[in-house]
Design a protein around this motif. Structure first.
Motif, mmCIF file in Angstrom:
data_model
loop_
_atom_site.group_PDB
_atom_site.id
_atom_site.type_symbol
_atom_site.label_atom_id
_atom_site.label_comp_id
_atom_site.label_asym_id
_atom_site.label_seq_id
_atom_site.Cartn_x
_atom_site.Cartn_y
_atom_site.Cartn_z
ATOM 1 N N ALA A 17 0.842 -1.295 0.090
ATOM 2 C CA ALA A 17 0.069 -0.020 -0.074
ATOM 3 C C ALA A 17 0.808 1.288 0.119
ATOM 4 O O ALA A 17 1.855 1.184 0.687
ATOM 5 N N THR A 18 0.364 2.319 -0.496
ATOM 6 C CA THR A 18 1.157 3.699 -0.530
ATOM 7 C C THR A 18 0.627 4.426 0.612
ATOM 8 O O THR A 18 -0.638 4.613 1.031
ATOM 9 N N VAL A 19 1.764 4.871 1.346
ATOM 10 C CA VAL A 19 1.503 5.778 2.329
ATOM 11 C C VAL A 19 0.735 7.067 2.170
ATOM 12 O O VAL A 19 1.360 7.790 1.502
ATOM 13 N N ASP A 20 -0.409 7.318 2.715
ATOM 14 C CA ASP A 20 -1.126 8.600 2.185
ATOM 15 C C ASP A 20 -0.222 9.600 3.112
ATOM 16 O O ASP A 20 -0.052 10.782 2.806
ATOM 17 N N ARG A 21 -0.457 9.469 4.489
ATOM 18 C CA ARG A 21 0.112 10.497 5.576
ATOM 19 C C ARG A 21 0.497 9.671 7.026
ATOM 20 O O ARG A 21 0.090 8.490 7.262
ATOM 21 N N ILE A 22 1.272 10.443 7.728
ATOM 22 C CA ILE A 22 1.995 9.713 8.891
ATOM 23 C C ILE A 22 2.000 10.891 9.897
ATOM 24 O O ILE A 22 1.970 12.000 9.794
ATOM 25 N N ASP A 23 1.322 10.439 11.087
ATOM 26 C CA ASP A 23 1.424 11.425 12.168
ATOM 27 C C ASP A 23 2.002 10.681 13.642
ATOM 28 O O ASP A 23 1.309 9.707 14.170
#
Length: 440
Positions: A17-23
């Motif tokens: 899967a492609t990382v959309d965003r990280i927090d």
């Protein structure tokens, strides 16, 4: 909106899967096959780029993956993800087993409604709303029917229908409060069907599938059971399921409880915990049969005979205790004392229980004396005091426990004390020397 693909393709356990965003430790992907906790089913376990996955939750329009540590990858990267296949399979089998058991309830219970569901690491529970009392015999029958359906290898399928259709279909078990995942992507309600016996296998994916092999098989997996047949169970559900009931394995009903008015909670287990419970039950039955000298099928009659024998023995014991108390009480009456114009009987009654002590004190007060104080011969000592005159029984017990410790309670006409740290004869001496205390 990146919904989880797990309910639609439950056999997929590896994907990219492609990382959309990280927090921090929280990651959102463009797509995911990890199941997000909902409807009583726990979140999937697994790894993301080799990092342990701690939790998966729906949060607004996102599926948020919480990792054990902050990742080194960044938004836009494509990462390898792996679902823990053992835990996924356990949840699939257990969730479908709960639908099978509910289907059994449809055939046994009156005015049936669905009150909730939950899976933990060893078992699941279903809350039945029903006017039928679910007794031991009902539990046995629920388990028998559930395992029959497993043996029959019935197909399991799922489809999306409109909310209007789902709520209008009388056969659909529907509880929007506990099955939040049934609404899917907002385009309808997800319906899971356990089909008719002999209708063949559903279009489920093979175990251990990857996302690449799954993509061409979405359509068959959306088939519902033939509407001309009589399926075992139809329910609104957003969870993961097996493709055929034979994959569930043995279903063990563990017991029942009452979590609230109108609800009966039934617990079940599949897999190792269920098998171990069956072995324990079988072992206990064999041990009991061996002890009683009968075969397992003879246990009910043997237990009934034992119960009858015990009842006879208990009646004989009670009669002997009563006679023993009467003999001792007669001796105590010969040593009666006077207190403030009242006749008191105070003494030790040996070899009787607290109930006999209390019954004798009550029945004697007012006949042979105004106040009867009987002390048991146990250690610590107990006392039963009855008054048919002006003496306050509870005041005597309070004075006694103040002197020797212990506790007690009652009223002016009858009181009891226990845990008295004194020899019974010492208690008798104290009571024989006591003033009558407050009057009624």
């Amino acid at each position: 909106m990146a919904l989880t693909r797990a309910p639609a393709e439950p056999y997929v356990t590896e994907f990219e899967a492609t990382v959309d965003r990280i927090d921090g430790r929280e990651v959102v992907f463009d797509r995911t096959y990890f199941y997000a906790e909902s409807g009583g089913q726990p979140a999937d376990r697994g790894t993301v780029a080799g990092i342990a996955l701690e939790d998966v939750q729906h949060r607004g329009d996102d599926v948020v993956h919480t990792l054990a540590e902050e990742p080194e990858f960044v938004a836009g990267e494509r990462v390898a993800c792996a679902v823990d296949p053992a835990f996924r399979t356990y949840c699939m089998r257990t969730h479908t087993a709960s639908h099978v058991l509910y289907g059994a309830g449809r055939r046994l219970l009156d005015d049936l409604g669905y009150g909730g569901f939950d899976i933990d690491e060893e078992k699941a529970r279903i809350d039945f709303e029903t006017t039928t009392k679910i007794d031991d015999e009902a539990l046995v029958e629920l388990e028998r029917l559930a395992n029959r359906v497993v043996w029959e290898s019935r197909p399991v399928s799922w489809e999306m229908v409109s909310a209007e259709e789902a709520t209008n279909r009388e056969e659909v078990a529907f509880n929007a409060k506990t099955e939040e995942g049934v609404f899917g992507d907002g385009e309808g309600v997800r319906i899971v069907t356990i089909g008719e016996r002999g209708t063949g296998s559903s279009g489920g994916l093979a175990r251990g599938s990857t996302a690449s092999t799954a993509s061409s098989r979405d359509e068959p997996q959306q088939r519902s059971a033939d509407p001309a047949t009589s399926p075992w169970d139809v329910a609104a559900c957003g969870g993961t399921h097996v493709a055929n009931t034979r994959e569930i394995g043995p279903v063990t009903v563990l017991g029942r409880s009452n979590p609230g008015e109108g609800l009966t909670r039934v617990e079940l287990a599949v897999g190792p915990s269920g098998i171990e419970r069956r072995a324990e039950t079988r072992r206990a039955a064999l041990d009991a049969a061996r002890t009683l000298g009968v075969r397992i099928e003879g246990l009910p009659d043997a237990a009934e005979r034992q119960r009858n024998d015990v009842e006879v023995l208990e009646a004989e014991r009670d009669d002997l205790l009563d006679r023993l108390a009467a003999i001792q009480l007669a001796a105590i009456q010969e040593d009666a004392i006077e207190h403030d114009g009242e006749r008191w009987l105070v003494g030790v009654i040996e070899g009787v229980d607290g109930d006999t002590l209390a019954d004798r004190a009550r029945s004697t007060a007012g006949e042979s004396a105004e106040t009867v104080a009987l002390v048991g011969d146990g250690n610590p000592a107990t006392v039963a005091i009855a008054s048919a005159g002006d003496t306050d029984a509870s005041s005597l017990v309070s004075a006694l426990t103040d002197e020797f410790g212990g506790g007690g309670g009652g009223g002016p006409e009858f009181a009891q004390g226990g845990g008295i740290d004194a020899d019974p004869d010492e208690v008798v001496s104290f009571l024989r020397g006591s003033p009558s205390g407050p009057t009624n």
